[in-house]
Scaffold this active site. Structure first.
Site, PDB file in Angstrom:
ATOM      1  N   VAL A  96      12.049  -2.183   1.640  1.00  0.00           N
ATOM      2  CA  VAL A  96      12.751  -3.175   0.834  1.00  0.00           C
ATOM      3  C   VAL A  96      11.897  -4.426   0.680  1.00  0.00           C
ATOM      4  O   VAL A  96      11.280  -4.895   1.632  1.00  0.00           O
ATOM      5  CB  VAL A  96      14.120  -3.513   1.469  1.00  0.00           C
ATOM      6  CG1 VAL A  96      13.976  -4.018   2.887  1.00  0.00           C
ATOM      7  CG2 VAL A  96      14.891  -4.513   0.624  1.00  0.00           C
ATOM      8  N   SER A  97      11.794  -4.931  -0.545  1.00  0.00           N
ATOM      9  CA  SER A  97      11.053  -6.143  -0.866  1.00  0.00           C
ATOM     10  C   SER A  97       9.586  -5.990  -0.420  1.00  0.00           C
ATOM     11  O   SER A  97       8.916  -5.039  -0.812  1.00  0.00           O
ATOM     12  CB  SER A  97      11.742  -7.354  -0.224  1.00  0.00           C
ATOM     13  OG  SER A  97      11.176  -8.557  -0.671  1.00  0.00           O
ATOM     14  N   PHE A  98       9.094  -6.893   0.421  1.00  0.00           N
ATOM     15  CA  PHE A  98       7.725  -6.754   0.933  1.00  0.00           C
ATOM     16  C   PHE A  98       7.534  -5.426   1.664  1.00  0.00           C
ATOM     17  O   PHE A  98       6.472  -4.811   1.608  1.00  0.00           O
ATOM     18  CB  PHE A  98       7.430  -7.926   1.877  1.00  0.00           C
ATOM     19  CG  PHE A  98       6.094  -7.859   2.546  1.00  0.00           C
ATOM     20  CD1 PHE A  98       4.926  -8.090   1.840  1.00  0.00           C
ATOM     21  CD2 PHE A  98       6.000  -7.561   3.895  1.00  0.00           C
ATOM     22  CE1 PHE A  98       3.698  -8.028   2.465  1.00  0.00           C
ATOM     23  CE2 PHE A  98       4.777  -7.495   4.523  1.00  0.00           C
ATOM     24  CZ  PHE A  98       3.613  -7.727   3.814  1.00  0.00           C
ATOM     25  N   VAL A 120      13.097  -0.535  -2.762  1.00  0.00           N
ATOM     26  CA  VAL A 120      14.205  -1.393  -3.169  1.00  0.00           C
ATOM     27  C   VAL A 120      13.715  -2.826  -3.357  1.00  0.00           C
ATOM     28  O   VAL A 120      13.035  -3.377  -2.477  1.00  0.00           O
ATOM     29  CB  VAL A 120      15.334  -1.372  -2.116  1.00  0.00           C
ATOM     30  CG1 VAL A 120      16.514  -2.220  -2.589  1.00  0.00           C
ATOM     31  CG2 VAL A 120      15.791   0.059  -1.839  1.00  0.00           C
ATOM     32  N   HIS A 238      18.246  -9.877  -5.208  1.00  0.00           N
ATOM     33  CA  HIS A 238      17.133  -9.412  -4.380  1.00  0.00           C
ATOM     34  C   HIS A 238      17.622  -8.722  -3.113  1.00  0.00           C
ATOM     35  O   HIS A 238      16.964  -7.806  -2.609  1.00  0.00           O
ATOM     36  CB  HIS A 238      16.226 -10.588  -4.016  1.00  0.00           C
ATOM     37  CG  HIS A 238      14.944 -10.175  -3.375  1.00  0.00           C
ATOM     38  ND1 HIS A 238      13.961  -9.473  -4.052  1.00  0.00           N
ATOM     39  CD2 HIS A 238      14.472 -10.339  -2.110  1.00  0.00           C
ATOM     40  CE1 HIS A 238      12.955  -9.230  -3.247  1.00  0.00           C
ATOM     41  NE2 HIS A 238      13.243  -9.738  -2.055  1.00  0.00           N
TER      42      HIS A 238
END
Length: 269
Positions: A96-98, A120, A238
């Site tokens: 997820v994200s980074f 994601v 986010h």
């Protein structure tokens, strides 16, 4: 849900915090830039039927700060080392994200360790549209003390924009020291391979109200990956995986449980 006690394993000489929960096909969970293991707790019941493997990245939580900063490819190797340390030769991977960037690097540098890939609220490391500058600056602030206040919605969008009081309950924390902050940012450097070198079946998930990683990035990422599909959550921000798990986790479960190959396409919930 109560998360099992941590265990500590050595990954590249770094004492690393790991938790393993549940039974079934192994699923490695790769957190975003500041998140710790505890952030996964609300999702674990919904991920029943999988053996969820969680870890704190170098310099995060109780995992040691490494002796030198790790680039993004090095973090991909580190994630592979977590699987080796717990005796899992191959797993599904959710980033997820980074953590989605790290997951892509893992799939690139150690493809035989990755079964299916879920990405994601993330982007391609090479081809991407920057997020809103104000949101990015506040996210990367080493002491983001106001993220639970009036700026929360502008940073994360989606449900947090509508319900900012939800953010403190998600367990995000600022880095514990300047050293861990600087080491974590080092992971934003470097990239190995191209997105189209990732051949694992991939599900890309995004919300259409993400100030940090605009949804266009997920469209670009899906187009670059040879075997990917895109799921868009209307009104999602986010943190859509964490603030709206009832909408997102069933889609992930269905994808991971599928027996057939992924057909490229776009879905909307």
């Amino acid at each position: 849900m109560t998360i099992p006690d941590v265990q500590f394993v050595s990954v590249g000489g770094v004492r690393t915090t790991v938790r393993i929960c549940g039974d079934g096909p192994p699923l490695l969970l790769v957190m975003g830039i500041w998140g710790e293991i505890d952030c996964w707790a609300p999702l674990l019941t919904r991920l029943s039927g999988f053996q969820s493997i969680m870890f704190d990245a170098p310099g995060i939580g109780a995992t040691e700060v490494p002796p030198y900063p790790l680039s993004l490819p090095a973090l991909g190797h580190f994630a592979a080392g977590v699987l080796e340390a717990v005796g899992v030769p191959r797993a599904h991977v959710l980033g997820v994200s980074f953590g989605g960037l790290v997951a892509q690097q893992l799939a690139t540098v150690a493809p035989r360790k990755v079964d299916r890939l879920v990405l994601v609220s993330t982007s391609s490391g090479l081809l991407h549209l920057p997020g809103q500058p104000a949101a990015l600056l506040r996210l990367l602030n080493p002491l983001p003390t106001d993220t639970a206040g009036r700026h929360a919605g502008r940073i994360f969008g989606g449900r947090i924009r509508r319900e900012p009081d939800l953010l403190p309950r998600l367990g995000l924390r600022p880095p514990r020291s300047v050293a861990s902050y600087l080491h974590r940012l080092s992971g934003l450097t470097g990239w190995w391979g191209m997105p189209w070198s990732i051949h694992q079946p991939t599900l890309v998930v995004t919300g259409d109200d993400d100030p940090i990683v605009p949804a266009t990035n997920s469209r670009i990422l899906t187009a670059c990956l040879p075997n990917a599909r895109l799921h868009i959550v209307p009104g999602g921000g986010h943190l859509v995986l964490f603030d709206s798990p009832a909408e997102v986790v069933p889609v992930i479960r269905d994808f991971l449980a599928a027996d057939v190959g992924v057909e490229a396409g776009t879905l909307a919930s």
